[in-house]
Design a protein around this motif. Structure first.
Motif, PDB file in Angstrom:
ATOM      1  N   GLY A 219       0.794  -1.215   0.000  1.00 13.62           N
ATOM      2  CA  GLY A 219       0.000   0.000   0.000  1.00 13.62           C
ATOM      3  C   GLY A 219       0.827   1.265   0.000  1.00 13.62           C
ATOM      4  N   ALA A 220       1.980   1.236   0.662  1.00 23.00           N
ATOM      5  CA  ALA A 220       2.826   2.426   0.706  1.00 23.00           C
ATOM      6  C   ALA A 220       3.316   2.793  -0.694  1.00 23.00           C
ATOM      7  N   ASP A 221       3.726   1.796  -1.463  1.00 25.19           N
ATOM      8  CA  ASP A 221       4.159   2.069  -2.837  1.00 25.19           C
ATOM      9  C   ASP A 221       2.984   2.519  -3.705  1.00 25.19           C
ATOM     10  N   ALA A 222       1.814   1.922  -3.483  1.00 25.03           N
ATOM     11  CA  ALA A 222       0.630   2.334  -4.239  1.00 25.03           C
ATOM     12  C   ALA A 222       0.296   3.793  -3.976  1.00 25.03           C
ATOM     13  N   VAL A 223       0.384   4.206  -2.715  1.00 27.75           N
ATOM     14  CA  VAL A 223       0.099   5.594  -2.356  1.00 27.75           C
ATOM     15  C   VAL A 223       1.173   6.529  -2.897  1.00 27.75           C
ATOM     16  N   ARG A 224       2.428   6.087  -2.867  1.00 26.36           N
ATOM     17  CA  ARG A 224       3.528   6.935  -3.333  1.00 26.36           C
ATOM     18  C   ARG A 224       3.398   7.253  -4.816  1.00 26.36           C
ATOM     19  N   THR A 225       3.033   6.266  -5.639  1.00 28.91           N
ATOM     20  CA  THR A 225       2.979   6.478  -7.087  1.00 28.91           C
ATOM     21  C   THR A 225       1.580   6.822  -7.583  1.00 28.91           C
ATOM     22  N   ARG A 226       0.541   6.332  -6.884  1.00 28.62           N
ATOM     23  CA  ARG A 226      -0.856   6.521  -7.254  1.00 28.62           C
ATOM     24  C   ARG A 226      -1.148   5.983  -8.652  1.00 28.62           C
ATOM     25  N   ASP A 227      -0.390   5.007  -9.102  1.00 27.87           N
ATOM     26  CA  ASP A 227      -0.638   4.365 -10.388  1.00 27.87           C
ATOM     27  C   ASP A 227      -0.227   2.908 -10.288  1.00 27.87           C
ATOM     28  N   GLY A 228      -0.269   2.193 -11.396  1.00 26.22           N
ATOM     29  CA  GLY A 228       0.144   0.797 -11.404  1.00 26.22           C
ATOM     30  C   GLY A 228      -0.890  -0.119 -10.761  1.00 26.22           C
ATOM     31  N   LEU A 229      -0.572  -1.406 -10.749  1.00 26.49           N
ATOM     32  CA  LEU A 229      -1.474  -2.444 -10.262  1.00 26.49           C
ATOM     33  C   LEU A 229      -1.128  -2.787  -8.823  1.00 26.49           C
ATOM     34  N   TYR A 230      -1.980  -2.386  -7.899  1.00 24.41           N
ATOM     35  CA  TYR A 230      -1.780  -2.693  -6.485  1.00 24.41           C
ATOM     36  C   TYR A 230      -1.946  -4.196  -6.292  1.00 24.41           C
ATOM     37  N   SER A 231      -0.924  -4.858  -5.759  1.00 21.84           N
ATOM     38  CA  SER A 231      -0.917  -6.313  -5.666  1.00 21.84           C
ATOM     39  C   SER A 231      -2.116  -6.849  -4.893  1.00 21.84           C
ATOM     40  N   ALA A 232      -2.548  -6.134  -3.862  1.00 20.79           N
ATOM     41  CA  ALA A 232      -3.686  -6.599  -3.065  1.00 20.79           C
ATOM     42  C   ALA A 232      -4.976  -6.634  -3.871  1.00 20.79           C
ATOM     43  N   SER A 233      -5.029  -5.892  -4.966  1.00 23.47           N
ATOM     44  CA  SER A 233      -6.234  -5.901  -5.795  1.00 23.47           C
ATOM     45  C   SER A 233      -6.405  -7.222  -6.518  1.00 23.47           C
ATOM     46  N   SER A 234      -5.385  -8.070  -6.479  1.00 24.13           N
ATOM     47  CA  SER A 234      -5.486  -9.424  -7.029  1.00 24.13           C
ATOM     48  C   SER A 234      -5.552 -10.467  -5.925  1.00 24.13           C
ATOM     49  N   GLY A 235      -5.797 -10.006  -4.682  1.00 19.45           N
ATOM     50  CA  GLY A 235      -5.929 -10.929  -3.563  1.00 19.45           C
ATOM     51  C   GLY A 235      -4.621 -11.336  -2.927  1.00 19.45           C
ATOM     52  N   ASN A 236      -3.537 -10.600  -3.192  1.00 16.81           N
ATOM     53  CA  ASN A 236      -2.228 -10.935  -2.644  1.00 16.81           C
ATOM     54  C   ASN A 236      -1.921 -10.114  -1.406  1.00 16.81           C
ATOM     55  N   PRO A 237      -1.006 -10.576  -0.561  1.00 12.23           N
ATOM     56  CA  PRO A 237      -0.679  -9.839   0.657  1.00 12.23           C
ATOM     57  C   PRO A 237       0.190  -8.622   0.371  1.00 12.23           C
ATOM     58  N   ASN A 238       0.167  -7.650   1.283  1.00 13.74           N
ATOM     59  CA  ASN A 238       1.121  -6.553   1.249  1.00 13.74           C
ATOM     60  C   ASN A 238       2.487  -7.087   1.656  1.00 13.74           C
ATOM     61  N   ILE A 239       3.492  -6.880   0.834  1.00 11.48           N
ATOM     62  CA  ILE A 239       4.848  -7.306   1.169  1.00 11.48           C
ATOM     63  C   ILE A 239       5.819  -6.218   0.735  1.00 11.48           C
ATOM     64  N   PRO A 240       6.985  -6.108   1.390  1.00  6.84           N
ATOM     65  CA  PRO A 240       7.981  -5.125   0.964  1.00  6.84           C
ATOM     66  C   PRO A 240       8.363  -5.328  -0.498  1.00  6.84           C
ATOM     67  N   SER A 241       8.710  -4.244  -1.144  1.00  7.97           N
ATOM     68  CA  SER A 241       8.985  -4.305  -2.588  1.00  7.97           C
ATOM     69  C   SER A 241      10.110  -5.272  -2.918  1.00  7.97           C
ATOM     70  N   TRP A 242      11.144  -5.309  -2.076  1.00 10.40           N
ATOM     71  CA  TRP A 242      12.276  -6.169  -2.405  1.00 10.40           C
ATOM     72  C   TRP A 242      11.881  -7.638  -2.323  1.00 10.40           C
ATOM     73  N   ILE A 243      10.984  -7.987  -1.394  1.00 10.46           N
ATOM     74  CA  ILE A 243      10.483  -9.357  -1.344  1.00 10.46           C
ATOM     75  C   ILE A 243       9.586  -9.625  -2.551  1.00 10.46           C
ATOM     76  N   GLY A 244       8.761  -8.634  -2.904  1.00  3.94           N
ATOM     77  CA  GLY A 244       7.904  -8.798  -4.063  1.00  3.94           C
ATOM     78  C   GLY A 244       8.696  -9.047  -5.328  1.00  3.94           C
ATOM     79  N   ASP A 245       9.810  -8.330  -5.472  1.00  5.14           N
ATOM     80  CA  ASP A 245      10.639  -8.498  -6.650  1.00  5.14           C
ATOM     81  C   ASP A 245      11.175  -9.923  -6.740  1.00  5.14           C
ATOM     82  N   LEU A 246      11.635 -10.471  -5.608  1.00  8.78           N
ATOM     83  CA  LEU A 246      12.124 -11.845  -5.594  1.00  8.78           C
ATOM     84  C   LEU A 246      10.997 -12.833  -5.810  1.00  8.78           C
ATOM     85  N   ALA A 247       9.861 -12.615  -5.123  1.00  5.35           N
ATOM     86  CA  ALA A 247       8.744 -13.547  -5.220  1.00  5.35           C
ATOM     87  C   ALA A 247       8.195 -13.599  -6.638  1.00  5.35           C
ATOM     88  N   PHE A 248       8.194 -12.460  -7.293  1.00  4.65           N
ATOM     89  CA  PHE A 248       7.679 -12.405  -8.658  1.00  4.65           C
ATOM     90  C   PHE A 248       8.445 -13.377  -9.552  1.00  4.65           C
TER      91      PHE A 248
END
Length: 369
Positions: free
Chosen positions: A231-260
């Motif tokens: 959510g913090a990144d979503a608020v910072r940019t106010r664009d892009g696809l918020y991961s939680a909108s697909s039913g995924n958990p909020n996770i730090p960006s660096w973990i998201g990058d690896l998990a992706f």
């Protein structure tokens, strides 16, 4: 368009890991995101506004439209007299890997145009939209009329592309008729596929397209660049696809990058699309009369009316555009639909399902010229 890709529900294993638990919490972005989302999607006043304030409010409603990867690839110019609003493509926000000919950009402009005209009518203005091929812009002229707060206008702050499972139940004949009427025009044909055989055939093309896209490093990088993992990144940019909108958990960006990299696999994504198509009531395919920018705008307007009508009926929708994004698949997909020689423009699944968190929008100041 208006491409909406899920990150992958497979990231759920990260929530249980010590690494993830040490790096995120329910408060990581909840308060900031929730407050911004409430302001972004609020219903505004329909009386007491005039001049520039009214123009800005109409633009705010326009920006609640969908766009490819939620890039919000538009700019707006207010006429000083208040008699028109011009919508131009913002090509700095185009997605060349998934949308090399800017098809989705102009469909997105059409979606914004439809929102604007619906909002204008609620505020006592009749909007007439005309595409100017010289400037690639849509000019909406505004004339006073009797205000009408239609169900489509009321649905604008409630509409979302709901990228989750639906309940699998069919819609009534009356509901399908309303969707058909909303999504069609003299320039755009709407096919509603509700027979399971036709839906499975479309799913086969979705899987082929998804497999091809996931083998394209440029596509994968472009998609990941537009995902907001918390959510913090979503608020910072106010664009892009918020991961939680697909039913995924909020996770730090660096973990998201690896998990992706770990969980965004062809099999996982194809299995997800199979499940989601089979949980849907049907699939809508939008086909413009001609494959040019003007008709792509028309397609966007028809899709947005379809989506708003669906929302008014409590019906969700989400894009399945892989068969029309992979150029080699478009002709055989069109032929399978009985559309040989034509270009299908959008593929959308629909049905009843839960609301999910929303991807945010940039403030009006950021999109005004």
């Amino acid at each position: 368009m208006i491409t909406r890709r899920q990150f992958s529900a497979s990231t759920s294993y990260l929530v249980a890991s010590p690494l993830a638990l040490s790096g995120c919490s329910q408060e990581y972005a909840a308060d900031g995101y929730e407050a911004v989302a409430a302001r972004t999607w609020q219903s505004g006043p329909v009386t007491g506004l005039s001049g520039a304030a009214l123009g800005r409010e109409l633009v705010r409603y326009a920006t609640l439209a969908p766009s490819s990867h939620n890039t919000q690839c538009w700019k707006f110019a207010l006429d000083g007299s208040g008699r028109s609003i011009t919508i131009q493509p913002d090509l700095t926000r185009r997605c060349p890997a998934v949308d090399p000919d800017d098809h989705h950009v102009f469909v997105s402009l059409g979606c914004a145009t439809e929102n604007l005209t619906q909002a204008a009518l609620a505020h006592g203005l009749k909007g007439e939209a005309q595409f100017d091929p010289a400037s690639d812009a849509v000019r909406v002229t505004l004339e006073p009329t009797q205000a009408q707060t239609t169900p489509l206008f009321t649905a604008i702050p409630l509409r979302q592309c709901t990228r989750g499972d639906y309940d699998g139940k069919p819609l009534s004949g009356e509901e399908l008729t309303l969707l058909q009427r909303a999504g069609s025009s003299d320039k755009v044909r709407l096919l509603l596929l509700t027979e399971r055989q036709a839906m499975e055939q479309t799913l086969d093309y979705v899987v082929q397209g998804n497999t091809a896209q996931m083998a394209d490093a440029a596509f994968v990088k472009e998609l990941k660049d537009w995902i907001r993992f918390n959510g913090a990144d979503a608020v910072r940019t106010r664009d892009g696809l918020y991961s939680a909108s697909s039913g995924n958990p909020n996770i730090p960006s660096w973990i998201g990058d690896l998990a992706f990299r770990w969980v965004f696999t062809p099999k996982g994504e194809n299995d997800k699309y199979a499940r989601q198509v089979r949980s849907s009531a049907g699939i809508a395919v939008f086909v413009g009369q001609t494959a040019d920018k003007m008709h792509w705008v028309d397609v966007g307007r028809c899709y947005e009316r379809f989506a708003l009508q669906a929302t008014a009926l409590g019906i969700r929708n989400a894009f399945l555009n892989q068969p029309i994004e992979v150029a080699a698949l478009r002709p055989p997909f069109a032929a399978a639909l009985g559309l040989t020689g034509q270009r299908p423009d959008l593929v959308v699944r629909f049905g009843r399902g839960p609301l999910l968190p929303r991807s945010l929008r940039r403030p009006v100041e950021a999109v005004l010229m």
